[in-house]
Design an enzyme around this catalytic site. Structure first.
Site, PDB file in Angstrom:
ATOM      1  N   LYS A 186       0.821  -1.210   0.000  1.00 39.77           N
ATOM      2  CA  LYS A 186       0.000   0.000   0.000  1.00 39.77           C
ATOM      3  C   LYS A 186       0.857   1.264   0.000  1.00 39.77           C
ATOM      4  O   LYS A 186       2.077   1.192  -0.058  1.00 39.77           O
ATOM      5  CB  LYS A 186      -0.979  -0.028   1.177  1.00 39.77           C
ATOM      6  CG  LYS A 186      -1.717  -1.358   1.333  1.00 39.77           C
ATOM      7  CD  LYS A 186      -2.522  -1.719   0.075  1.00 39.77           C
ATOM      8  CE  LYS A 186      -2.896  -3.195   0.056  1.00 39.77           C
ATOM      9  NZ  LYS A 186      -4.188  -3.523   0.565  1.00 39.77           N
TER      10      LYS A 186
HETATM   11  C1  LIG Z   1      -5.077  -4.545   1.055  1.00 41.78           C
HETATM   12  C2  LIG Z   1      -6.520  -4.330   0.999  1.00 41.78           C
HETATM   13  C3  LIG Z   1      -7.337  -4.585   2.120  1.00 41.78           C
HETATM   14  C4  LIG Z   1      -6.854  -5.223   3.394  1.00 41.78           C
HETATM   15  O1  LIG Z   1      -5.726  -4.645   3.985  1.00 41.78           O
HETATM   16  P1  LIG Z   1      -4.757  -5.529   4.917  1.00 41.78           P
HETATM   17  O2  LIG Z   1      -3.992  -4.494   5.703  1.00 41.78           O
HETATM   18  O3  LIG Z   1      -3.868  -6.316   3.986  1.00 41.78           O
HETATM   19  O4  LIG Z   1      -5.592  -6.393   5.781  1.00 41.78           O
HETATM   20  C5  LIG Z   1      -8.679  -4.285   2.033  1.00 41.78           C
HETATM   21  N1  LIG Z   1      -9.222  -3.786   0.911  1.00 41.78           N
HETATM   22  C6  LIG Z   1      -8.484  -3.534  -0.194  1.00 41.78           C
HETATM   23  C7  LIG Z   1      -9.132  -2.945  -1.405  1.00 41.78           C
HETATM   24  C8  LIG Z   1      -7.108  -3.817  -0.195  1.00 41.78           C
HETATM   25  O5  LIG Z   1      -6.402  -3.589  -1.302  1.00 41.78           O
END
Ligand SMILES: *Cc1c(COP(=O)(O)O)cnc(C)c1O
Length: 196
Positions: free
Chosen positions: A172
């Site tokens: 992210k």
């Molecule tokens: C990565 C992601 C999540 C979940 O995040 P985590 O920190 O990996 O649990 C939820 N929604 C979307 C669209 C994502 O890309």
């Protein structure tokens, strides 16, 4: 990870306070400043944030949650974990975001929440979704897992009076290794989410 990040981690390790300490609090305050949300709550992942938020809203068996058909699996995992049913709405080819014009036809008396995704950092059409939420008395959980730094008409995602979930997984916008943030605007939810 540059020298500053590694120094920051070392400082935390040496501080004698490894979790939910002053650094978390400072991080949460920065998130409130950025998003304009009243509250920010750091959690262990974006998925954990979604889980807590659904529990905070008392989502349970029989409830329906509207979400785009193209999203990350964990959103659906958390909806079904709470016993609720995900209701899919198709996306726009050009934005990869939920097609807000197709939401109304999916609303029933069981619908409780809309979970739009700001896909790859492109904001969803919030005006339309806020209008629908107001009209049908629904709550919005913005999935802003990749939405940090995203603005819609000058408002940072998470700043629209409902709530948002951010992720700090290494894929992210910024990372804490694993981690997540909930932002919201509700005094009652704040005490409930902190307790949970
Ligand atoms: C990565 C992601 C999540 C979940 O995040 P985590 O920190 O990996 O649990 C939820 N929604 C979307 C669209 C994502 O890309």
């Amino acid at each position: 990870m540059g020298g500053k990040e590694i120094q920051g981690v070392m400082a935390c390790l040496k501080s004698g306070w490894l979790t939910t300490g002053p650094l978390c609090k400072a991080f949460e305050e920065k998130f409130c400043e950025l998003t304009g949300a009243s509250y920010a709550l750091s959690v262990s992942s974006g998925t954990a944030g979604m889980h807590l938020m659904l529990l905070g809203l008392d989502i349970k068996r029989g409830d329906e949650i509207i979400t785009p058909s193209m999203t990350f699996a964990s959103t659906l995992n958390m909806i079904t974990l709470c016993g609720a049913k995900p209701i899919f709405v198709d996306i726009h080819y050009d934005t990869l975001n939920i097609n807000a014009d197709l939401i109304k036809e999916k609303i029933t008396e069981k619908t409780k929440v809309i979970v739009p995704v700001h896909f790859a950092g492109a904001p969803v059409d919030m005006d339309k979704i806020l209008g629908i939420a107001k009209k049908y008395d629904l709550f919005i959980i913005e999935d802003a897992a990749h939405g940090l730094g995203t603005y819609y008409k000058g408002v940072h995602v998470g700043g629209f009076g409902h709530c948002a979930i951010f992720s700090f997984h290494p894929l992210k916008n910024i990372t804490t290794g694993e981690g997540g943030m909930i932002t919201h605007h509700d005094d009652h939810l704040e005490s409930r989410l902190r307790l949970l």
